[in-house]
Design an enzyme around this catalytic site. Sequence first.
Site, PDB file in Angstrom:
ATOM      1  N   SER A 170       5.122  -7.955   2.556  1.00 36.43           N
ATOM      2  CA  SER A 170       5.928  -8.293   3.729  1.00 36.43           C
ATOM      3  C   SER A 170       6.641  -9.634   3.529  1.00 36.43           C
ATOM      4  O   SER A 170       6.245 -10.447   2.679  1.00 36.43           O
ATOM      5  CB  SER A 170       5.023  -8.366   4.958  1.00 36.43           C
ATOM      6  OG  SER A 170       4.081  -9.383   4.759  1.00 36.43           O
ATOM      7  N   GLU A 194      13.834  -5.721  -9.451  1.00 36.50           N
ATOM      8  CA  GLU A 194      12.981  -4.853 -10.252  1.00 36.50           C
ATOM      9  C   GLU A 194      13.868  -3.777 -10.881  1.00 36.50           C
ATOM     10  O   GLU A 194      14.995  -3.539 -10.441  1.00 36.50           O
ATOM     11  CB  GLU A 194      11.902  -4.215  -9.373  1.00 36.50           C
ATOM     12  CG  GLU A 194      10.961  -5.270  -8.809  1.00 36.50           C
ATOM     13  CD  GLU A 194       9.594  -4.743  -8.423  1.00 36.50           C
ATOM     14  OE1 GLU A 194       9.523  -3.967  -7.460  1.00 36.50           O
ATOM     15  OE2 GLU A 194       8.602  -5.127  -9.063  1.00 36.50           O
ATOM     16  N   CYS A 254      10.039   0.252   2.335  1.00 39.13           N
ATOM     17  CA  CYS A 254      10.637  -1.061   2.620  1.00 39.13           C
ATOM     18  C   CYS A 254      12.145  -0.995   2.833  1.00 39.13           C
ATOM     19  O   CYS A 254      12.691  -1.730   3.648  1.00 39.13           O
ATOM     20  CB  CYS A 254      10.323  -2.009   1.481  1.00 39.13           C
ATOM     21  SG  CYS A 254      10.751  -1.289  -0.114  1.00 39.13           S
ATOM     22  N   TRP A 257       0.791  -1.231   0.000  1.00 42.85           N
ATOM     23  CA  TRP A 257       0.000   0.000   0.000  1.00 42.85           C
ATOM     24  C   TRP A 257       0.821   1.276   0.000  1.00 42.85           C
ATOM     25  O   TRP A 257       0.261   2.362  -0.057  1.00 42.85           O
ATOM     26  CB  TRP A 257      -0.956   0.022   1.200  1.00 42.85           C
ATOM     27  CG  TRP A 257      -0.388  -0.536   2.470  1.00 42.85           C
ATOM     28  CD1 TRP A 257      -0.633  -1.774   2.972  1.00 42.85           C
ATOM     29  CD2 TRP A 257       0.495   0.104   3.389  1.00 42.85           C
ATOM     30  NE1 TRP A 257       0.051  -1.965   4.135  1.00 42.85           N
ATOM     31  CE2 TRP A 257       0.751  -0.823   4.426  1.00 42.85           C
ATOM     32  CE3 TRP A 257       1.099   1.358   3.454  1.00 42.85           C
ATOM     33  CZ2 TRP A 257       1.583  -0.530   5.499  1.00 42.85           C
ATOM     34  CZ3 TRP A 257       1.929   1.645   4.509  1.00 42.85           C
ATOM     35  CH2 TRP A 257       2.162   0.706   5.513  1.00 42.85           C
ATOM     36  N   ASN A 258       2.140   1.176   0.068  1.00 38.34           N
ATOM     37  CA  ASN A 258       2.883   2.430   0.256  1.00 38.34           C
ATOM     38  C   ASN A 258       3.148   3.216  -1.029  1.00 38.34           C
ATOM     39  O   ASN A 258       3.266   4.435  -0.977  1.00 38.34           O
ATOM     40  CB  ASN A 258       4.187   2.168   1.018  1.00 38.34           C
ATOM     41  CG  ASN A 258       5.033   1.115   0.367  1.00 38.34           C
ATOM     42  OD1 ASN A 258       4.587   0.417  -0.540  1.00 38.34           O
ATOM     43  ND2 ASN A 258       6.261   0.994   0.819  1.00 38.34           N
ATOM     44  N   GLU A 298       9.618  -8.802  -3.753  1.00 41.30           N
ATOM     45  CA  GLU A 298      10.188  -7.580  -3.166  1.00 41.30           C
ATOM     46  C   GLU A 298       9.589  -7.445  -1.782  1.00 41.30           C
ATOM     47  O   GLU A 298       8.440  -7.028  -1.634  1.00 41.30           O
ATOM     48  CB  GLU A 298       9.809  -6.365  -4.017  1.00 41.30           C
ATOM     49  CG  GLU A 298      10.445  -6.346  -5.390  1.00 41.30           C
ATOM     50  CD  GLU A 298      11.951  -6.198  -5.353  1.00 41.30           C
ATOM     51  OE1 GLU A 298      12.515  -5.949  -4.272  1.00 41.30           O
ATOM     52  OE2 GLU A 298      12.564  -6.351  -6.415  1.00 41.30           O
TER      53      GLU A 298
END
Length: 485
Positions: free
Chosen positions: A230, A459, A285, A153-154, A251
């Site tokens: 997570s 990524e 993260c 969600w970030n 990730e």
Amino acid sequence: MPYKCQPIASHFINGEYVEDTDGKIIECIYPATGEIVAKIYSATPEIIEIALSAAKSAQKSWGKLSGTERGRVLRRASDIIRKRNRELSILETYDTGKPLQETLCVDATSGADALEYFGGLAGAVTGEHIPLGEDWVYTKRIPLGVCIGIGAWNYPTQIACWKSAPALACGNSMIFKPSEMTPLCALKVAEILVEAGAPPGIFNVVQGYSDVGATLVADTRVNKVSLTGSAETGKKVYAAAAAGMKHVTMELGGKSPLIIFDDADIENAVGGAMLANMYSTGQVCSNGTRVFVQKGIKDAFLKRFLERAAKIKVGDPMNEETQFGPMISERQRDIVIGFIEQGKAEGATLICGGNAIKGDGWFIEPTVFSNVTDDMTIAKEEIFGPVMSVFEFETEDEVITRANNTDLGLAGGVFTNNIQRAHRVVDELEAGTCFINSYNDAPVEAPFGGVKGSGVGRENSKAAIEHFSQLKTVYVRMGKVDSPY
Ligand code: NDP
């Protein structure tokens, strides 16, 4: 009365908005006020089915286009995103609560960067020619097929673009499931890709909770899963993908060290530590949340950090002066407050913040603990909030051992003016992404990802091409077949 950010419908499949009101209701809440800004529905089995069949059938012809043709679509989408940056940034702020000052320069723009970069690279995805006397082998980089993207969600716009851009560049199709806490931005990415000329079904958005993600991952038509989430979710999704021998990019979370030696430039080190802990209200993260400061510089570092932290402008995210917004949700705010309480109870010294801010929304004060020891809960668990832990160290060997004493390995940073030491230390850090005299830069040209429990795959950069395509080897014989039979 219509909601402020209500989309046309919950899902975007086969080039258009699709609704099924039989799904569970998802309320989209603006974290700064608690106001409901949209109401959507989680995907039903029927929605999941039409998304999978759309993605499967659209991929065949998309995969047969030349890379240059695919890249042109991505580059057009990038241009549209840049033109609409303000509108998309406001939506990102409603979705996440992050200050407009941040979203205007980080979110849609980094999504546009990814579409532009992979749009440019698409035509350069090639194989090789391997001469074998008069015979030869050639290799081709071919698409994987249907890819599932699952987002945290970030960074809802950035994550949708970081996953879709390399996937589409390589000729795959994608079904993206946003976090149910931030479902709105990916719908805009889907709309824009269609406006840019993407054929229907190439990029689809399906809303839902983890059960929707799990159903998508398990489907036999799916060839690849790319998750941002997570470490705990990563293990479950990785296992589910492995059962179907699917490709994965994971990730995941981190508990990254930021090491500040006593020869560092203090202002830069303080700036780096602030970026590593307070940006996006600490919901990043790769944050360097374990800040190891060498004994000789510790007091000076803390003094400057506190002076600068006192000036952080907390408040209404839509005010462009605001630098620090709320946590994503009431639940996440309570989790972070729980960690702060544990830090106090276990004997760390709270030197800044530590409280939820009263009033609307889910704000927490920028928080700093000093005298943190390696065995404390706040030293070990990913907090995912604006909580910085400061540790004291004496020698280089000692700090490297302590920095690596974690199951996670997403990032790590070092501040020093000794160039040899800088490279020596990052060589020893068990982390996928390292910073020297900087923190949390993530240009699309550079690979991004973790080691150890922080994930697999990368990524961004050319490395992402390898994770969204596979090799086909073709042996070509020019002469007779020499068979003993
Ligand atoms: P979660 O792991 O809770 O969820 C991530 C996504 O996975 C959500 O869309 C979630 O759906 C979905 N999901 C959960 N369980 C399953 C399952 N069994 N099968 C399929 N999908 C599932 O992460 P958060 O959203 O809470 O995000 C925070 C975490 O993400 C932090 O740990 C952070 O470090 C990490 N993160 C990592 C980044 C990186 O690049 N390394 C970047 C940003 C964040 P639902 O929300 O409905 O549960």
